[in-house]
Design a protein around this motif. Structure first.
Motif, short mmCIF file in Angstrom:
data_model
loop_
_atom_site.label_atom_id
_atom_site.label_comp_id
_atom_site.label_asym_id
_atom_site.label_seq_id
_atom_site.Cartn_x
_atom_site.Cartn_y
_atom_site.Cartn_z
N ALA A 1 0.84 -1.21 0.00
CA ALA A 1 0.00 0.00 0.00
C ALA A 1 0.87 1.25 0.00
O ALA A 1 0.56 2.23 -0.68
N THR B 1 2.16 1.82 -3.38
CA THR B 1 1.08 2.37 -4.21
C THR B 1 0.95 3.87 -4.01
O THR B 1 0.78 4.63 -4.96
N VAL B 2 1.05 4.29 -2.76
CA VAL B 2 0.84 5.70 -2.44
C VAL B 2 2.05 6.55 -2.84
O VAL B 2 1.90 7.66 -3.35
N THR C 1 4.75 5.80 -4.98
CA THR C 1 5.41 5.70 -6.29
C THR C 1 5.00 6.87 -7.19
O THR C 1 3.87 7.35 -7.12
N ARG D 1 5.04 7.12 -10.66
CA ARG D 1 4.31 6.84 -11.90
C ARG D 1 2.95 6.22 -11.60
O ARG D 1 2.84 5.34 -10.76
N LEU D 2 1.98 6.69 -12.35
CA LEU D 2 0.60 6.26 -12.12
C LEU D 2 0.39 4.78 -12.41
O LEU D 2 -0.35 4.09 -11.70
N SER E 1 1.47 2.73 -9.65
CA SER E 1 0.50 2.85 -8.57
C SER E 1 -0.66 1.87 -8.76
O SER E 1 -1.11 1.22 -7.81
N ALA E 2 -1.11 1.72 -10.02
CA ALA E 2 -2.19 0.78 -10.32
C ALA E 2 -1.75 -0.66 -10.05
O ALA E 2 -2.50 -1.46 -9.48
N LEU F 1 -1.62 -1.31 -6.39
CA LEU F 1 -2.97 -1.56 -5.86
C LEU F 1 -3.36 -3.03 -6.08
O LEU F 1 -3.95 -3.66 -5.18
N THR G 1 -1.53 -5.01 -3.52
CA THR G 1 -2.18 -4.84 -2.21
C THR G 1 -3.41 -5.73 -2.11
O THR G 1 -3.63 -6.40 -1.09
N ILE H 1 -10.26 -4.46 -11.34
CA ILE H 1 -10.11 -3.03 -11.06
C ILE H 1 -8.78 -2.46 -11.60
O ILE H 1 -8.77 -1.40 -12.22
N ILE I 1 -9.26 -1.72 -15.18
CA ILE I 1 -10.00 -0.46 -15.38
C ILE I 1 -9.05 0.74 -15.24
O ILE I 1 -9.06 1.66 -16.05
N PHE I 2 -8.19 0.68 -14.21
CA PHE I 2 -7.25 1.80 -13.99
C PHE I 2 -6.26 1.91 -15.15
O PHE I 2 -5.99 3.02 -15.63
N THR J 1 -7.98 3.41 -18.10
CA THR J 1 -8.18 4.86 -17.93
C THR J 1 -6.85 5.61 -18.08
O THR J 1 -6.79 6.66 -18.72
N ILE J 2 -5.79 5.06 -17.50
CA ILE J 2 -4.47 5.73 -17.58
C ILE J 2 -4.00 5.78 -19.04
O ILE J 2 -3.49 6.79 -19.50
#
Lengths: 106, 161
Positions: free
Chosen positions: B15, B18-19, B21, B23-24, B27-28, B31, B34, B62, B65-66, B69-70
């Motif tokens: 976690a 994820t918070v 890092t 780069r997005l 992060s995905a 997650l 996690t 999920i 999905i992220f 979107t990214i």
């Protein structure tokens, strides 16, 4: 609470609280909408862990599992719809930075 | 017990990654990691059905999905990336201090109200609870999924110009 349950309860509840703190921090610190959504996800992870822990401690794992399954279904729908909203925002503003979303003003 | 402790530490590290890092996309993936560790923890807490849902949906669907979107949005510029790296370390450091203080205060037994809770026992089999006792929840879930489907259809619809 028996000593065995106490040994399980404290580390897990501390982990759930820390997940909650991390999620809150991520939502507060970021200006990116996708990152805010990931922060909400981490908050939900903390809630999930706490619900399952409560069921384990009280012996009602059936009830808490049913609650968590409902939670996960709602979570997925929220994430999908929020992802769609973010894409719409990006199409209209060419940015997902909340500071640049001026078109929402009055 | 030691395995539980190791898993809790792994969950918190995942976690934290994820918070923190930059780069997005990482992060995905953090997650997803996690969620995977959380699924193992749920399995160890006698909740196999919830663990399966957590693993398949939260660690599988999920993040997809992220990532979608990214991939449909653009990356941060190098300047914005550098500014973000500098800014975020100093923000809200007091949040953890507040949590620790509240935890210390609440751990003092004098502050905790002694509320007698009624003993409620449910069947431990989740299938009996969901299908026999909480079947309205299932209807609610179907309604929520339908609402989500309609939302996606409307939001992802291409606008004709």
């Amino acid at each position: 609470m028996s000593p065995d349950l106490t040994q399980v309860f404290w580390p897990f509840s501390a982990a759930a609280i820390l997940l909650f703190v991390m999620g809150t921090y991520y939502v507060l610190v970021t200006f990116n909408l996708i990152r805010a959504l990931i922060g909400v996800e981490i908050l939900i992870k903390g809630a999930t862990l706490l619900i399952i822990l409560a069921g384990y401690v009280t012996g009602n794992t059936g009830l808490t599992q049913a609650l968590v399954i409902t939670l996960i279904v709602i979570e997925v729908v929220i994430m999908v719809v929020a992802g769609g909203v973010i894409l719409c925002v990006y199409r209209n503003n060419k940015s997902i930075d909340v500071r640049e979303l001026r078109s929402l003003k009055g | 017990m030691a395995i539980n402790f190791i898993l809790v530490v792994a969950l918190l590290l995942a976690a934290l990654w994820t918070v923190m890092t930059a780069r997005l996309i990482r992060s995905a993936f953090g997650l997803a990691l996690t969620s995977a560790v959380l699924a193992i923890l749920l399995f160890r807490l006698d909740s196999p059905m919830a663990a399966v849902f957590e693993l398949s949906v939260c660690a599988g669907l999920i993040p997809v999905i992220f990532v979608t979107t990214i991939s449909l949005t653009h990356r941060l510029s190098q300047d914005a990336f550098q500014i973000r790296q500098k800014e975020r370390w100093g923000k809200y450091w007091y949040l953890l201090v507040i949590v620790v203080l509240v935890g210390v205060l609440l751990s003092r037994r004098a502050l905790l109200p002694d509320v007698p809770l009624p003993v409620v026992t449910h069947p431990t089999d989740v299938r009996i609870v969901m299908w026999n006792m909480h079947h309205v929840d299932l209807l609610g879930q179907v309604a929520v999924i339908l609402a989500g489907v309609f939302g996606v259809v409307i939001l992802f619809k291409e606008v004709k110009k």
